[in-house]
Design an enzyme around this catalytic site. Structure first.
Site, short mmCIF file in Angstrom:
data_model
loop_
_atom_site.label_atom_id
_atom_site.label_comp_id
_atom_site.label_asym_id
_atom_site.label_seq_id
_atom_site.Cartn_x
_atom_site.Cartn_y
_atom_site.Cartn_z
N HIS A 70 0.88 -1.18 0.00
CA HIS A 70 0.00 0.00 0.00
C HIS A 70 0.92 1.24 0.00
CE1 HIS A 70 -2.77 2.96 1.83
NE2 HIS A 70 -3.77 2.15 1.50
N GLN A 93 -4.14 -5.19 7.09
CA GLN A 93 -5.08 -6.18 6.53
C GLN A 93 -4.98 -7.54 7.21
OE1 GLN A 93 -7.45 -5.39 4.54
NE2 GLN A 93 -6.77 -3.45 3.68
N LYS A 126 -10.53 -0.85 10.27
CA LYS A 126 -10.65 -2.03 9.40
C LYS A 126 -11.04 -3.27 10.20
CE LYS A 126 -7.14 -0.33 6.16
NZ LYS A 126 -7.89 0.11 4.99
N CYS A 160 -4.72 2.29 -3.69
CA CYS A 160 -3.49 2.81 -3.06
C CYS A 160 -2.33 1.85 -3.25
CB CYS A 160 -3.69 3.12 -1.58
SG CYS A 160 -4.88 4.41 -1.29
N1 PLP Z 1 -1.55 -0.69 4.65
C1 PLP Z 1 -2.45 -1.50 4.07
C2 PLP Z 1 -2.03 -2.88 3.65
C3 PLP Z 1 -3.75 -1.06 3.86
O1 PLP Z 1 -4.63 -1.86 3.26
C4 PLP Z 1 -4.11 0.24 4.28
C5 PLP Z 1 -5.47 0.76 4.04
O2 PLP Z 1 -6.15 0.33 3.13
C6 PLP Z 1 -3.16 1.04 4.89
C7 PLP Z 1 -1.88 0.54 5.07
C8 PLP Z 1 -3.48 2.42 5.37
O3 PLP Z 1 -4.36 2.37 6.43
P1 PLP Z 1 -4.97 3.71 7.03
O4 PLP Z 1 -5.56 4.45 5.87
O5 PLP Z 1 -6.00 3.22 8.00
O6 PLP Z 1 -3.87 4.45 7.68
#
Ligand code: PLP
Length: 415
Positions: free
Chosen positions: A130, A211, A234, A373
């Protein structure tokens, strides 16, 4: 057509707990929510815990002598203990509350990275990350000249572990930073094995558990993670709160990131000294209501059992992949069901991912479309966008069946 496997827990009772699942989408069709990888839905227990705090003991924490503040502080710090148990951390001092996964990664980059790395040192991320686990390191690279490298993926959507070992051997890697579970491919990465290899090479390991925390039992000591980050929203909790876990000896050496109230021991006009862990990293009034809701979310998941949630989702993923394979012209990315968590990113031949998502929405099915993302991963896969169906503990096999029928409708509409 394959038959529905048996549910591992009482799915009807769980669905009763989530008010949003009982509404009609566009006032016409029952809502089928398949976007939990972006953000999960919330049960009454979480919503009511937040409401109860605001209605009966709302006050700032760590500051007041009065009863309300003491109650709020007790509840807030109680959540820290719940998080500690949830991930099996050695100490509550290793649990730093953040706004979420993204803030956790940035905190590590800006305190540990900025203070302990030098130009030429390597941060080793992966192609499947991500953006929250790529961009903070690119920013750090611009600031202090570290080099960011990436572990490639194999055609089946798993990490190329031979390349991982080679990169570790040939480069001055100081930090391996990897998603436990990919938010697009669903790949469950072997983070405990990767930690052994990172440590043998003299590097630390940061695990992005955004995740995995919602879906699998987590044990930071078994993984031997140096840092681990995740988000409450999440995992049936509210937005605005998440966790950075760090090993105590490493956190002790790191300077604070943000300055302000609560993170100091003393302040004079000439300078300041820092509070103990974890408060050194929690400047300002924290997200108190959100933390309390997060605590209720952890209680909720723990009462069902993370092992059961994982087992049920494995069955659901296998069923989903099997059913998707029946639909001609649909390609799913990522490994086979037993190496994958509850997510399927796919393309429909001849259709744009956004059109697919829009047509599914008209059928009451909420999926996400785009790069999720993870633009570098999509470049690697050779597609600009995918549609993504992601599942959680409240989804049913019937909903998968509706998705499959809706995909046929999408194909007929776009033909
Ligand atoms: N890392 C992973 C694997 C994610 O799926 C996400 C969000 O979709 C994030 C980081 C970022 O999470 P947050 O937007 O809650 O900071």
């Amino acid at each position: 057509m394959i038959t529905h496997p048996t549910y591992i827990y009482d799915i009807a009772a769980i669905r009763e707990d989530f008010p949003i699942l009982h509404q009609y989408h566009h006032d016409a069709v029952p809502l089928i929510y398949l976007d939990s990888a972006a953000s999960s839905q919330k049960p009454y227990q979480v919503i009511e815990a937040i409401q109860h705090y605001y209605q009966t003991y709302n006050a700032n924490v760590h500051r007041g002598i009065h009863k309300l503040s003491e109650e709020a502080t007790q509840a807030y710090e109680g959540v820290r203990k719940k998080v500690r148990n949830f991930i099996n951390a050695g100490s509550r001092r290793e649990i730093i509350f953040t706004r979420g996964t993204t803030e956790g990664t940035n905190l590590v980059a800006q305190t540990w990275g900025r203070n302990f790395l030098k130009p030429g040192d390597v941060i080793l991320s992966t192609v499947m990350e991500h953006h929250a686990n790529i961009v903070p390191w690119q920013l750090l690279s611009e600031q202090i000249g570290v080099k960011v490298m990436y572990i490639p993926i194999l055609p089946n959507g798993t990490l190329d572990l031979a390349a991982y070992e080679r990169i570790l051997r040939e480069n001055p890697v100081k930090l391996v930073t990897v998603a436990h579970v990919s938010n697009v491919l669903g790949t469950i990465n072997p983070v405990a094995d990767m930690a052994v290899k990172a440590h043998d090479a003299g590097a630390l390991i940061l695990v992005d558990a955004a995740q995995s925390a919602p879906h699998l039992p987590l044990d930071v000591q078994a993984i031997d993670a140096d840092f681990l980050v995740f988000s409450s929203h999440k995992m049936v909790g509210p937005t605005g709160i998440g966790v950075l876990y760090g090993k105590r000896d490493i956190l002790e050496k790191m300077p604070p990131w943000m300055g302000g109230g609560d993170m100091i021991a003393t302040v004079t006009l000439e300078g300041s000294t820092w509070n103990d862990l974890p408060y050194k990293f929690e400047a300002g009034t924290p997200s108190i209501a959100e933390a309390i809701g997060f605590g209720a979310a952890i209680d909720y998941l723990s009462a069902i059992g993370m092992d059961k949630i994982h087992a049920q989702e494995q069955q659901m993923t296998a069923y989903l992949l099997e059913r998707l394979s029946e639909v001609p012209g649909v390609t799913v990315f990522g490994p086979e069901a037993d190496k994958k968590s509850a997510v399927a990113a796919f393309v429909v031949e001849g259709a744009h991912a956004h059109d697919v998502a829009q047509l599914l929405d008209a059928e009451g099915i909420a999926v996400r479309a785009g790069h999720h993302c993870a633009m570098p991963l999509h470049t690697e896969l050779g597609v600009s966008a995918t549609s993504r169906a992601s599942f959680y503990l409240y989804n049913t096999y019937d909903e998968v069946d509706v998705l499959i029928e809706a995909l046929y409708t999408v194909q007929r509409t776009l033909r």
